[in-house]
Design an enzyme around this catalytic site. Structure first.
Site, PDB file in Angstrom:
ATOM      1  N   HIS A 167       0.798  -1.231   0.000  1.00 19.28           N
ATOM      2  CA  HIS A 167       0.000   0.000   0.000  1.00 19.28           C
ATOM      3  C   HIS A 167       0.823   1.270   0.000  1.00 19.28           C
ATOM      4  O   HIS A 167       0.262   2.354   0.116  1.00 19.28           O
ATOM      5  CB  HIS A 167      -0.920   0.050   1.215  1.00 19.28           C
ATOM      6  CG  HIS A 167      -2.001  -0.979   1.193  1.00 19.28           C
ATOM      7  ND1 HIS A 167      -3.246  -0.739   0.659  1.00 19.28           N
ATOM      8  CD2 HIS A 167      -2.010  -2.251   1.622  1.00 19.28           C
ATOM      9  CE1 HIS A 167      -3.988  -1.830   0.778  1.00 19.28           C
ATOM     10  NE2 HIS A 167      -3.256  -2.769   1.350  1.00 19.28           N
ATOM     11  N   LYS A 180      -7.968  13.914   4.399  1.00 13.53           N
ATOM     12  CA  LYS A 180      -7.080  12.753   4.399  1.00 13.53           C
ATOM     13  C   LYS A 180      -6.064  12.960   5.509  1.00 13.53           C
ATOM     14  O   LYS A 180      -5.996  14.048   6.086  1.00 13.53           O
ATOM     15  CB  LYS A 180      -6.364  12.591   3.053  1.00 13.53           C
ATOM     16  CG  LYS A 180      -5.783  13.928   2.498  1.00 13.53           C
ATOM     17  CD  LYS A 180      -5.227  13.792   1.084  1.00 13.53           C
ATOM     18  CE  LYS A 180      -6.246  13.841  -0.009  1.00 13.53           C
ATOM     19  NZ  LYS A 180      -6.494  12.558  -0.645  1.00 13.53           N
ATOM     20  N   ARG A 181      -5.253  11.932   5.809  1.00 14.81           N
ATOM     21  CA  ARG A 181      -4.194  12.135   6.788  1.00 14.81           C
ATOM     22  C   ARG A 181      -3.332  13.334   6.383  1.00 14.81           C
ATOM     23  O   ARG A 181      -3.142  13.607   5.188  1.00 14.81           O
ATOM     24  CB  ARG A 181      -3.323  10.866   6.892  1.00 14.81           C
ATOM     25  CG  ARG A 181      -4.020   9.729   7.597  1.00 14.81           C
ATOM     26  CD  ARG A 181      -4.401  10.109   9.034  1.00 14.81           C
ATOM     27  NE  ARG A 181      -3.247  10.201   9.881  1.00 14.81           N
ATOM     28  CZ  ARG A 181      -2.834   9.250  10.714  1.00 14.81           C
ATOM     29  NH1 ARG A 181      -3.518   8.127  10.826  1.00 14.81           N
ATOM     30  NH2 ARG A 181      -1.765   9.403  11.456  1.00 14.81           N
ATOM     31  N   LYS A 223       1.107  14.544   0.794  1.00 18.20           N
ATOM     32  CA  LYS A 223      -0.277  14.796   0.355  1.00 18.20           C
ATOM     33  C   LYS A 223      -0.510  16.289   0.085  1.00 18.20           C
ATOM     34  O   LYS A 223      -1.502  16.681  -0.507  1.00 18.20           O
ATOM     35  CB  LYS A 223      -1.256  14.280   1.402  1.00 18.20           C
ATOM     36  CG  LYS A 223      -1.221  12.742   1.544  1.00 18.20           C
ATOM     37  CD  LYS A 223      -2.208  12.259   2.581  1.00 18.20           C
ATOM     38  CE  LYS A 223      -2.109  10.782   2.908  1.00 18.20           C
ATOM     39  NZ  LYS A 223      -2.794   9.901   1.936  1.00 18.20           N
ATOM     40  N   THR A 267      -8.351   6.789  -2.005  1.00 15.09           N
ATOM     41  CA  THR A 267      -9.698   6.234  -2.134  1.00 15.09           C
ATOM     42  C   THR A 267     -10.749   7.311  -1.885  1.00 15.09           C
ATOM     43  O   THR A 267     -11.872   7.202  -2.377  1.00 15.09           O
ATOM     44  CB  THR A 267      -9.924   5.051  -1.171  1.00 15.09           C
ATOM     45  OG1 THR A 267      -9.344   5.364   0.094  1.00 15.09           O
ATOM     46  CG2 THR A 267      -9.292   3.785  -1.722  1.00 15.09           C
ATOM     47  N   LYS A 283     -14.569   8.425  -3.707  1.00 15.33           N
ATOM     48  CA  LYS A 283     -15.805   8.761  -2.993  1.00 15.33           C
ATOM     49  C   LYS A 283     -16.360  10.103  -3.487  1.00 15.33           C
ATOM     50  O   LYS A 283     -17.566  10.251  -3.708  1.00 15.33           O
ATOM     51  CB  LYS A 283     -15.547   8.805  -1.477  1.00 15.33           C
ATOM     52  CG  LYS A 283     -15.183   7.430  -0.908  1.00 15.33           C
ATOM     53  CD  LYS A 283     -14.522   7.481   0.466  1.00 15.33           C
ATOM     54  CE  LYS A 283     -13.831   6.147   0.752  1.00 15.33           C
ATOM     55  NZ  LYS A 283     -12.845   6.213   1.853  1.00 15.33           N
TER      56      LYS A 283
HETATM   57  C1  26W Z   1       3.620   0.546  10.109  1.00 18.04           C
HETATM   58  C2  26W Z   1       2.838   1.774  10.135  1.00 18.04           C
HETATM   59  C3  26W Z   1       2.025   1.946   8.907  1.00 18.04           C
HETATM   60  C4  26W Z   1       0.663   1.832   9.005  1.00 18.04           C
HETATM   61  C5  26W Z   1      -0.104   1.981   7.899  1.00 18.04           C
HETATM   62  C6  26W Z   1       2.625   2.190   7.703  1.00 18.04           C
HETATM   63  C7  26W Z   1       1.860   2.336   6.575  1.00 18.04           C
HETATM   64  C8  26W Z   1       0.491   2.220   6.669  1.00 18.04           C
HETATM   65  C9  26W Z   1      -0.374   2.322   5.445  1.00 18.04           C
HETATM   66  C10 26W Z   1       0.383   1.889   4.235  1.00 18.04           C
HETATM   67  C11 26W Z   1      -0.948   3.665   5.244  1.00 18.04           C
HETATM   68  C12 26W Z   1      -2.079   3.700   4.261  1.00 18.04           C
HETATM   69  O1  26W Z   1      -3.206   3.769   4.670  1.00 18.04           O
HETATM   70  N1  26W Z   1      -1.790   3.692   2.949  1.00 18.04           N
HETATM   71  C13 26W Z   1      -2.811   4.016   1.979  1.00 18.04           C
HETATM   72  O2  26W Z   1      -3.470   2.844   1.530  1.00 18.04           O
HETATM   73  C14 26W Z   1      -4.591   3.192   0.726  1.00 18.04           C
HETATM   74  C15 26W Z   1      -5.333   1.918   0.398  1.00 18.04           C
HETATM   75  O3  26W Z   1      -4.611   1.153  -0.501  1.00 18.04           O
HETATM   76  C16 26W Z   1      -4.161   3.957  -0.506  1.00 18.04           C
HETATM   77  O4  26W Z   1      -5.307   4.357  -1.208  1.00 18.04           O
HETATM   78  C17 26W Z   1      -3.332   5.177  -0.130  1.00 18.04           C
HETATM   79  O5  26W Z   1      -2.804   5.785  -1.277  1.00 18.04           O
HETATM   80  C18 26W Z   1      -2.206   4.770   0.813  1.00 18.04           C
HETATM   81  O6  26W Z   1      -1.521   5.918   1.289  1.00 18.04           O
END
Ligand code: 26W
Length: 833
Positions: free
Chosen positions: A380, A568-569, A574, A676, A680
């Protein structure tokens, strides 16, 4: 078409005679009126034992939710029975995060119980909105990855796939965000303080997890106590996942940690019973809290234990289920597909190997073959700081057997690389799992599975070509793309009932489970009455949002203004800061030319910063300062307004997205894996202003680029500018950019906060502008100009919005799940009978 096949099969598989009891959804099978009423009244009385005068909305919410749960219980149980009897290939979605949001309204919609619920609300004179408001969001996720998992569960149940989600039952979900004097403050989200009516605890199905040592939590970090092996108990809590129509009700199983009752007090704490009992509560901390960092994989021991706990509980559980219907271990990949949501559950590779070697007694070669054919991995993110790697030392202490297995996997993998590229030590080092005393989890996940996918075409390509290039060359057949999607049930039918109604009036309701039908709106883009209905749906959504905002915060916004959102975060890549710069530019234009004819605009921001991400928190502060400055300036007041909405969560998204005219998707190209929220907004008729990044590229392709406001550097240009990019060039050569920075750095928006100004100077200029804000500001403003021009022509704007809605069907998570089912899982629907 891949999309059609699983969906079509699911459709065909549904028995069609109305009298056939098995074909009924929950709505069909409940008796007409009294029975839900009496359920509600019983719960109100028996669950709370209160006199009517003391019953409040919280009690009413619980009684309502419990009644809905009662209504679905029979089908839930029957779903499970069907799976046991039919023994289909099952799908297990392993994820550290499920960002569920609220369930009552969603379950009512998916069960098609709206008329029944409406009667109940009326007959008991209940305030529906107030009762729904009593349900806390289940915020067991950070952002996109967790929400995607929740959308996937909805799609899998709707498509009658025999699927189950596995996650952790965090006692504290994503922190609550307060904004105090413009700064983010975090507060714990104790969402389980009151009993959750949706969960069913199943202590009878608890599992025991063994660890190589004991541990304690000291000063917030995990300390190993060597030499004393320990164990944890995982207690499952099940939540119903209602497929649309209520035919299939799948399960999301969340694990809570506990300590075993046969814990050896004597050995552990020198025999003191109370001390030992207090210490044993350490085990319960494992699932206490969700880590709120979505883009840094800092090495924290407790997180490591959480990840192993999820994997070990889930595999023990699913293997037990597999074994009960299948005597032959070799049929595992024919009966089980396990999808790893990012690397977070990638210890599953080593855990499954351990089970197959040590419990099943298989040889290495067959264990490895079965493991790979059972597991699949989704990546992701390309951000290097988010790629997980764990110290080998922790494996030595907690999971020594897993380390042995990983060492062996690593040896085989390097051998494969050496055979493929003889003498190329560098390559072998790149593909290896071990390196620098760390275990690289992405490499483990890729090596130990048959499929690795990215979440949008550009992301999958960059993953293959850059991030894990050598592994992709070694195993090219494993790499594939699955562009993300969102569930149209929650994000259109539930969140935007007026728009959903317009669409259904125009083309019927088949779009709810077959979003490609939205294409049927294309011919209506010029239809006067349809255009008018779409426009009034948007207006209604804006009015509703305006009223809600006024009532809950006292903030007044003008529904005649353009609602322009970025939610978004908060992260540098971003580029909420780029949006801030755009607003400052518009502010400058208005100050310079008060007669300037522009559409009034309201800019909405919402999003949380990781608590330790200092720059992201400064960006929040800056945006709030801009908001305050504009509010205090009579020259621009009424024409521009900035609102930072605190505590972004699923429920806020459901309110804001339907009301938005403009969606900002402005990440530095090459950084946003998919996105995503972009989908929406599109499905709700907002127009997108954005960069060529993530799934936005495919959205623009679907709707036609001429119906998007794309701007800025491409991913290739960003990558190519690495050697020579210089933000000062833009400062010196672009008058408007310079004016924006001059105003900002003068402290105009941050009179008493040099800290904020210095940080911005560093991010944008002195530090080299890693995320290319200045390169993209001019093109952003040009795109914005085009957007404003279109908005001044309402018919063209609405036509464009309709084209966007009509083209959004591809971004339904049903399409995504159909692709996973056909191309990765080889799984078929199993209709409930
Ligand atoms: C280990 C800590 C951690 C936790 C969560 C590292 C990374 C993450 C995720 C990768 C963060 C995340 O939510 N990524 C997002 O995933 C979405 C679903 O696929 C994508 O649409 C977003 O672009 C992506 O940033």
């Amino acid at each position: 078409m891949v999309n059609e096949s699983v969906a079509a099969k699911a459709h065909r598989a549904q028995p069609s005679t109305p009298r056939d009891h098995s074909s009924e959804g929950v709505a069909d099978s409940i008796a007409q009126a009294e029975y839900p009423d009496s359920l509600f009244e019983s719960h109100l009385l028996f669950d709370h034992v209160l006199p009517p005068s003391e019953v409040g909305n919280r009690e009413r919410y619980e009684a309502m939710a419990r009644s809905v749960r009662d209504l679905l219980s029979h089908h839930w149980q029957r779903t499970d029975q069907t799976y046991r009897r039919e023994n289909p290939k099952r799908i297990y979605y392993l994820s550290m995060e499920f960002l569920i949001g609220r369930s009552l309204s969603n379950n009512i919609v998916n069960l098609q119980l709206d008329p029944v619920a409406a009667k109940l609300f009326t007959r008991h004179q209940l305030d529906k909105a107030a009762i729904l408001e009593e349900e806390p969001d289940a915020g067991l996720g950070n952002g996109g990855l967790g929400r995607l998992a929740a959308c996937f569960l909805d799609s899998m149940a709707t498509m009658q796939l025999p699927a189950m989600g596995y996650g952790l039952r965090y006692e504290y979900g994503m922190f609550k965000q307060l904004i105090v004097d413009g700064w983010q403050r975090e507060q714990p989200d104790n969402w389980l303080r009151r009993p959750d009516p949706w969960e069913v605890a199943r202590p009878g199905e608890a599992v025991e997890i063994r660890l190589g040592c004991s541990f304690e939590i000291r000063g917030g970090s995990l300390r190993a106590i060597e030499g004393i092996p320990s164990s944890l108990i995982g207690i499952p809590y099940d939540r119903p996942i209602v497929g649309y129509g209520g035919k299939t009700i799948n399960t999301l199983r969340l694990w809570a940690s506990a300590t075993p009752d046969n814990f050896d007090f004597q050995e552990f704490s020198g025999g003191d019973f109370v001390d030992a009992l207090a210490e044993r509560l350490t085990a319960e901390t494992v699932t206490r809290v969700l880590y709120p960092d979505d883009s840094t994989a800092e090495g924290r021991g407790l997180r490591f234990v959480q990840e192993y706990f999820l994997v070990a509980c889930s595999l023990a559980d699913l293997i037990r289920r597999f074994r009960s219907g299948n005597p032959d271990w070799h049929s595992l990949p024919d009966k089980v597909a396990i999808q790893l949501n990012d690397t977070h559950p990638s210890l599953a590779v080593a855990e499954l190997m351990r089970i197959l070697l040590d419990e099943a007694g298989l040889e290495w070669v067959s264990a490895w073959d079965l493991t790979k054919r059972t597991l699949a991995y989704t990546n992701h993110t390309l951000l290097p700081e988010a790629l997980e790697s764990w110290p080998m030392r922790w494996f030595e202490l907690l999971l020594p057997r897993h380390l042995e297995i990983i060492v062996e996997i690593d040896r085989h993998l390097r051998q494969e690389a050496a055979d493929r590229w003889p003498g190329d030590e560098g390559r072998a080092a790149c593909v290896g799992i071990l390196g620098g005393g760390l275990v690289r989890m992405a490499n483990l996940a890729i090596a130990g599975s048959h499929s690795t996918n990215g979440v949008a075409a550009i992301h999958s390509r960059l993953l293959r070509e850059a991030t894990v290039r050598d592994l992709a060359e070694l195993f090219p057949e494993r790499f594939n793309n699955k562009t993300n999607g969102i569930t149209p049930r929650r994000w259109l039918l539930l969140a935007n009932p007026r728009l959903a109604h317009c669409i259904t009036e125009a083309i019927g309701d088949s779009w709810i489970t077959n979003a490609s039908q939205l294409r049927g709106l294309l011919p209506l883009a010029d239809d006067k009455s349809f255009v008018a209905s779409i426009r009034s749906a948007k207006r209604e959504a804006k009015l509703q949002f305006r009223d809600w905002l006024q009532a809950t915060s006292g903030i007044a916004v003008d529904p005649e203004s353009i609602f322009d959102s970025q939610v978004k975060r908060i992260h540098e890549y971003k580029r909420q800061l780029l949006n801030g710069l755009r607003i400052v530019a518009l502010y400058n234009r208005l100050k310079a030319n008060p007669k300037l004819d522009i559409q009034p605009r309201t800019f909405f921001f919402a999003g949380k910063a990781a608590p330790a991400y200092h720059v992201a928190k400064l960006i929040i502060k800056f945006l709030n300062n801009v908001a305050a400055t504009i509010d205090g300036d009579p020259d621009v007041r009424g024409r521009l307004k900035v609102v930072f909405l605190p505590d972004y969560n699923v429920s806020l998204a459901e309110r804001l997205i339907p009301a938005s005219d403009v969606s900002n998707q402005i990440s530095t190209a090459g950084y946003e894996a998919s996105g995503t929220s972009n989908m929406k907004f599109m499905m709700n008729g907002a127009l997108t202003i954005g960069t060529r990044d993530g799934a936005t590229i495919e959205m623009a392709e679907a709707a036609g680029e001429e119906n998007f406001f794309l701007f800025g550097l491409t991913a290739e240009q960003v990558a190519g500018s690495r050697g020579w990019y210089n933000p000062w060039w833009h400062y010196e050569n672009e008058a408007e950019t310079r004016a924006v920075l001059d105003l900002l750095l003068s402290g105009h928006f941050c009179r008493n906060e040099p800290e904020v100004v210095n940080a911005l100077r560093n991010v944008l200029l002195a530090g080299g502008d890693t995320y290319r804000h200045l390169a993209d500001l001019g093109p952003y403003l040009d795109a914005d100009q085009r957007l404003q021009t279109l908005y001044s022509r309402p018919d063209e704007w609405s036509k464009n919005a309709i084209l966007n809605i009509a083209s959004s069907g591809r971004f339904s998570s049903d399409r995504t799940i159909a692709e996973y089912a056909d191309e990765i899982w080889n799984a078929k629907p199993c209709p409930v009978t």
